[in-house]
Design a protein around this motif. Structure first.
Motif, short mmCIF file in Angstrom:
data_model
loop_
_atom_site.label_atom_id
_atom_site.label_comp_id
_atom_site.label_asym_id
_atom_site.label_seq_id
_atom_site.Cartn_x
_atom_site.Cartn_y
_atom_site.Cartn_z
N VAL A 135 0.83 -1.21 0.00
CA VAL A 135 0.00 0.00 0.00
C VAL A 135 0.87 1.26 0.00
O VAL A 135 0.62 2.19 -0.77
N ILE A 136 1.91 1.31 0.84
CA ILE A 136 2.74 2.52 0.86
C ILE A 136 3.46 2.69 -0.46
O ILE A 136 3.64 3.81 -0.93
N ASN A 137 3.86 1.59 -1.09
CA ASN A 137 4.48 1.72 -2.41
C ASN A 137 3.50 2.32 -3.42
O ASN A 137 3.90 3.13 -4.26
N SER A 138 2.23 1.98 -3.33
CA SER A 138 1.22 2.59 -4.21
C SER A 138 1.09 4.08 -3.94
O SER A 138 1.09 4.89 -4.88
N PHE A 139 0.99 4.45 -2.67
CA PHE A 139 0.90 5.87 -2.34
C PHE A 139 2.16 6.62 -2.80
O PHE A 139 2.07 7.73 -3.33
N ASN A 140 3.34 6.02 -2.60
CA ASN A 140 4.59 6.66 -3.03
C ASN A 140 4.57 6.93 -4.53
O ASN A 140 4.93 8.02 -4.97
N ARG A 141 4.14 5.96 -5.30
CA ARG A 141 4.16 6.12 -6.75
C ARG A 141 3.21 7.22 -7.21
O ARG A 141 3.52 7.97 -8.13
N LEU A 142 2.07 7.33 -6.57
CA LEU A 142 1.13 8.40 -6.93
C LEU A 142 1.68 9.77 -6.55
O LEU A 142 1.60 10.72 -7.33
N ALA A 143 2.25 9.87 -5.34
CA ALA A 143 2.76 11.16 -4.88
C ALA A 143 3.99 11.60 -5.67
O ALA A 143 4.11 12.78 -6.04
N VAL A 144 4.90 10.68 -5.94
CA VAL A 144 6.13 11.04 -6.65
C VAL A 144 5.82 11.47 -8.08
O VAL A 144 6.33 12.49 -8.55
#
Length: 155
Positions: A135-144
């Motif tokens: 989940v955090i990897n998904s959020f990271n990819r959207l934010a970056v």
């Protein structure tokens, strides 16, 4: 970085809301499995370091501090393996975080890491950790990719 980008999270608010719902389900599963939420925040911080997500680093270091996480451990999480500041569970979770966050390089979770993790976590805890990393990897990819700006700090 001053160039504005499309905030892809805002463009599909229903999808982003569902991702938040998944995050909430995973955090509840982690708590129900008896995981210390500071450990979950360390996972989020380490993944965000690997992925270069300033927004998530800012958010999760702040959340970890609110949970009582030690400042020294926050500063050293990027080199966790060089210290004795982290418990066997934290070490396994951080190793999993690095391996899963770098799947294009690692290709898999090695058997020895899996064995280590499943020796210190229950099945439910292991599952919650892997989901937390995903989940955090998904959020990271959207934010970056959106170059999500840091929130203003209130003194």
């Amino acid at each position: 970085m001053t160039e504005q980008r499309i905030n892809v999270g805002n463009q599909l608010p229903d999808a982003f809301g569902r991702l938040r719902e998944i995050r909430d389900l995973v955090e509840k599963a982690a708590a129900d499995a008896g995981l210390d939420m500071r450990l979950v925040e360390l996972v989020k911080i380490r993944a965000s370091q690997i992925n270069g997500c300033a927004y998530c680093l800012d958010l999760h270091t702040r959340d970890a501090r609110r949970l009582g996480e030690d400042e020294r451990r926050l500063h050293l999480v990027a080199a966790w393996w060089e210290t004795n500041l982290y418990s066997p569970q934290e070490r396994a979770a951080l190793a999993l975080t690095e391996t899963i966050s770098k799947l294009s390089q690692t290709q898999d979770v090695p058997d020895d890491l899996y064995a280590e993790a499943t020796s210190v976590f229950t099945k439910e805890q292991y599952t919650a950790i892997v989901w937390s990393i995903s989940v955090i990897n998904s959020f990271n990819r959207l934010a970056v990719t959106s170059r999500k700006a840091l929130p203003a700090r209130v003194a």
